[in-house]
Design an enzyme around this catalytic site. Structure first.
Site, PDB file in Angstrom:
ATOM      1  N   SER A  25      -8.757 -28.769  11.754  1.00  0.00           N
ATOM      2  CA  SER A  25      -7.830 -29.874  11.972  1.00  0.00           C
ATOM      3  C   SER A  25      -7.854 -31.027  11.046  1.00  0.00           C
ATOM      4  O   SER A  25      -6.971 -31.768  10.626  1.00  0.00           O
ATOM      5  CB  SER A  25      -8.085 -30.485  13.363  1.00  0.00           C
ATOM      6  OG  SER A  25      -9.550 -30.972  13.554  1.00  0.00           O
ATOM      7  N   ASP A 201     -10.414 -41.290  17.350  1.00  0.00           N
ATOM      8  CA  ASP A 201     -11.354 -40.479  18.164  1.00  0.00           C
ATOM      9  C   ASP A 201     -12.597 -40.244  17.674  1.00  0.00           C
ATOM     10  O   ASP A 201     -13.254 -39.373  18.271  1.00  0.00           O
ATOM     11  CB  ASP A 201     -10.485 -39.144  18.305  1.00  0.00           C
ATOM     12  CG  ASP A 201     -10.274 -38.372  17.110  1.00  0.00           C
ATOM     13  OD1 ASP A 201     -10.665 -38.763  16.179  1.00  0.00           O
ATOM     14  OD2 ASP A 201      -9.801 -37.444  17.065  1.00  0.00           O
ATOM     15  N   HIS A 204     -11.337 -37.772  13.605  1.00  0.00           N
ATOM     16  CA  HIS A 204     -10.220 -37.831  12.385  1.00  0.00           C
ATOM     17  C   HIS A 204     -10.195 -39.094  11.473  1.00  0.00           C
ATOM     18  O   HIS A 204     -10.219 -40.256  12.406  1.00  0.00           O
ATOM     19  CB  HIS A 204      -9.071 -37.290  12.979  1.00  0.00           C
ATOM     20  CG  HIS A 204      -9.095 -36.025  13.485  1.00  0.00           C
ATOM     21  ND1 HIS A 204      -9.331 -35.610  15.185  1.00  0.00           N
ATOM     22  CD2 HIS A 204      -8.876 -34.738  13.003  1.00  0.00           C
ATOM     23  CE1 HIS A 204      -9.284 -34.441  15.216  1.00  0.00           C
ATOM     24  NE2 HIS A 204      -9.145 -33.689  13.937  1.00  0.00           N
TER      25      HIS A 204
END
Length: 697
Positions: A25, A201, A204
């Site tokens: 991600s 979070d 990221h």
């Protein structure tokens, strides 16, 4: 230093290119930020755990994100396909993964061992691809452990560091006998160390950080292709030109010549150093200071200049020292200004001069302006429009002094001889010509010196052409005053014509050899823009000097020591007008919307209102950045680089004075011979420059 790529630049670099991002991600985030440089409207949507494709058919750019969150057999098969000859390989591969391995296996040591085995099996494939493509392995960013969700608590910075160390160690040792072609992309990790606290979070990065990382990736790949001329990173050091090599040989021979001449002179004077005392039978010192010969001064000057130019080259061409971008803040500009102003209060002295704009007064005026301009450049204050416009006033003030000073000299002295002209032109241009040779930059790059040189030439031609009118000739005869005003009016007419006729201006300065001096990036537009900005100020200085000297001669102005120039009423009135004019200009500059609008009006209002060395050894990247001699300590770096800068500026000033005395003799016959030699030198320089330009194209 980083180049900010625009959409058209990015598309030009990536024309017919295929870029592949492969990983988790975090790599997906980097993919999105990279694509948005090409297409800002591209949206982050769709299934996050699948492949994402982007294509710009007009620019023929293809960018893919391939979802492979772990370094495992799946990632290996994907990479292996690209190594086959029948498959189109990506031109750029950006890969990286680790956090999923930590998360799925709960941070176990067995998972790290498996990661090492998997990356070891992938390393040869990446190395094979790196022979024809640009391959970057992205190190894992640190996390903000305090706000990680429960299912990510096993992601610790200690474990991430262990995975990064494993990746670096294996990829760097994938080739036995040479350096690995796979590039470790560690900048993301460095940026995350400063900005991960802003993460939503804890895993990221915030969007601004991702955009910076993507822009750096664009710099790493595209700067070698487009070669932006802004001092940005990731470009190979330009090869030495023929002119630079010849200059280096000249300075080396000068150093050897000075050393040899010094040894010869020392041996010649050693016998005379001690002489016998006939009465005592002992030797005594013969204290005689033997002056240096012109040849020795010449070689010494070139020797010092050669060492200084070597320092210039190392600072701004050899990639020996780092450079950093300028980041403007109000405090970085105004605090040094206030500090210097307060310091200046404690250092003052009286002057014996009583005349308006006497030498001591104008020197101090220039000094204050230079200090402010230096602080303006190093703080990057050009991005703040009100400061930019006030600095434009300082530049205009310097040009005003050019018009005032040179007009006053020619008007009073009547000295239009070639010696005076050569002295002024030499002192103005000597350093710039040497820098153009050593740093491989066009003459127009150091725009202020060409600007002052051209205006001096205009002043000289205006006053030297028939009829030559000087103060001695015009005394007691208003006719000659009227004739001079007609010459000034004609000059103003020519200035207006060239200012509003860009085509005529460009035709004049596009003629060879003027084009070699005033072209920048293949045209003379930049020169026209610079000249046009302060087009009336020099004329204003000339007119002011004429009016002041005429009134002084007629004893309208009182300049006795301790006496005011005007009566109290007139003085107070003029002071009030000056303050109001300055405040009005400041308010207008603060309300101006953009530079283009301000620059258009500036020439109309500016008449009411250590330079070259900084380009390369105080600033860097041709003034676009700041030289970093001492990384990690900005204050100490500024102190050290400023000390060196001031010392170098002082030495160059002394060298210029010494060489001017030797190379510009007072005897006209000798001077004409020297001018012929200088003309031959510049013809050779233009010839070599033309050869270089052809070879580059």
């Amino acid at each position: 230093m980083m180049h900010r790529y625009k959409i058209n630049e990015a598309k030009s670099c990536l024309l017919d290119k295929y870029i592949a991002f492969i990983g988790d991600s975090r790599i997906r985030q980097l993919f999105y930020s990279f694509v948005k440089i090409i297409n800002p409207q591209f949206k982050e949507e769709g299934n996050k755990h699948e492949n994402i494709h982007f294509e710009d058919k007009i620019a023929s750019v293809k960018v893919d994100f391939l979802w492979h969150p772990e370094v495992n057999g799946s990632m290996k098969r994907c990479i292996k396909v690209w190594t086959e000859d029948s498959v189109a390989k990506p031109h750029v591969i950006v890969a990286g993964a680790a956090t999923w391995s930590i998360k799925i296996h709960n941070g176990s040591s067995e998972a790290l061992s498996q990661y090492k085995m998997n990356i070891t099996s992938i390393a040869p494939l990446l190395e094979k691809l790196a022979r024809s493509s640009a391959v970057y392995w992205v190190l894992q960013d640190p996390v903000y452990e305090e706000i990680l969700s429960e299912n990510r608590k096993m992601l610790t910075n200690e474990k991430i560091d262990a995975y990064n160390e494993a990746a670096v160690s294996i990829l760097n040792s994938s080739t036995r006998n040479s350096k690995s072609n796979v590039k470790i992309f560690s900048v993301s990790k460095l940026i995350a160390q400063e900005t991960i606290m802003e993460s939503l979070d804890g895993l990221h990065l915030p969007e601004s950080s991702r955009e910076t990382i993507a822009m750096i990736l664009m710099n790493v790949y595209c700067n070698k292709i487009l070669k932006p001329v802004d001092g940005s990173c990731c470009q190979p050091r330009p090869p030495l030109t023929l002119i630079q090599k010849l200059a280096a040989c000249f300075f080396i021979f000068s150093i050897f010549g000075y050393v040899i001449l010094g040894i010869i002179n020392r041996n010649a004077h050693r016998k005379n150093k001690l002489c016998p005392d006939l009465e005592s039978g002992e030797e005594k010192k013969n204290i005689i200071n033997i002056p240096m010969s012109p040849l020795e001064i010449l070689l010494q000057s070139f020797c010092k200049l050669g060492l200084i130019m070597a320092y210039f080259y190392m600072c701004d061409r050899a990639n020996l020292f780092m450079k950093e971008n300028k980041f403007y803040t109000h405090s970085s500009f105004f605090i040094p200004i206030i500090y210097i102003l307060v310091l200046g209060i404690f250092y003052n002295e009286n002057t014996k001069e009583t005349k308006v704009l006497n030498r001591e007064q104008t020197d101090e005026w220039k000094g204050w302006m230079q200090l402010v301009i230096l602080i303006y450049h190093i703080s990057g204050a050009s991005t703040f429009l009100p400061v930019y416009m006030h600095i434009r006033v300082l530049v205009a003030a310097y040009l005003f002094q050019t018009g005032y000073g040179h007009f006053s000299y020619f008007w009073i002295k009547g000295d239009f001889g070639i010696h005076r002209v050569c002295q002024v032109l030499f002192r103005l241009n000597f350093l710039v010509v040497v820098l153009c040779i050593v740093m491989d930059r066009p003459y127009q790059f150091y725009y202020f010196v060409p600007l002052v040189t051209v205006w001096f030439t205009i002043i000289y031609i205006t006053l030297a052409l028939w009829p030559q009118i000087i103060q001695k000739k015009a005394n007691g005869n208003c006719f000659w005053h009227f004739c001079l005003l007609l010459k000034l009016a004609f000059l103003l007419l020519c200035i207006c014509f060239l200012a509003y006729s860009q085509g005529a201006f460009e035709k004049i300065f596009s003629l060879w050899p003027l084009s070699k001096c005033f072209e920048l990036k293949g045209n003379v537009y930049e020169w026209w823009f610079r000249w046009r900005l302060d087009r009336y100020v020099v004329f204003h200085g000339m007119l002011f000097a004429f009016t002041y000297l005429a009134l002084q001669k007629r004893q309208v102005l009182s300049e006795g020591k301790g006496e005011p120039l005007f009566s109290n009423k007139v003085s107070n009135c003029l002071l009030f007008i000056s303050v109001v004019s300055f405040l009005t200009y400041s308010i207008w500059a603060s309300s101006c919307k953009n530079k283009a609008e301000c620059n258009e009006l500036h020439p109309l209002v500016s008449v009411v209102q250590l330079f070259i060395c900084q380009y390369h050894i105080w600033l860097a990247a041709d003034t676009r950045g700041i030289l970093v001699l001492i990384p990690g300590n900005p204050m100490l770096n500024i102190i050290v680089s400023t000390f060196i800068f001031v010392c170098v500026a002082h030495e160059i000033s002394q060298i210029t004075n010494d060489l001017a005395q030797i190379l510009i003799p007072t005897d006209n016959t000798s001077l004409l011979k020297r001018l012929a030699c200088i003309a031959m030198f510049f013809c050779g320089l233009l010839l070599l420059s033309s050869i270089q330009d052809k070879s580059r194209h």
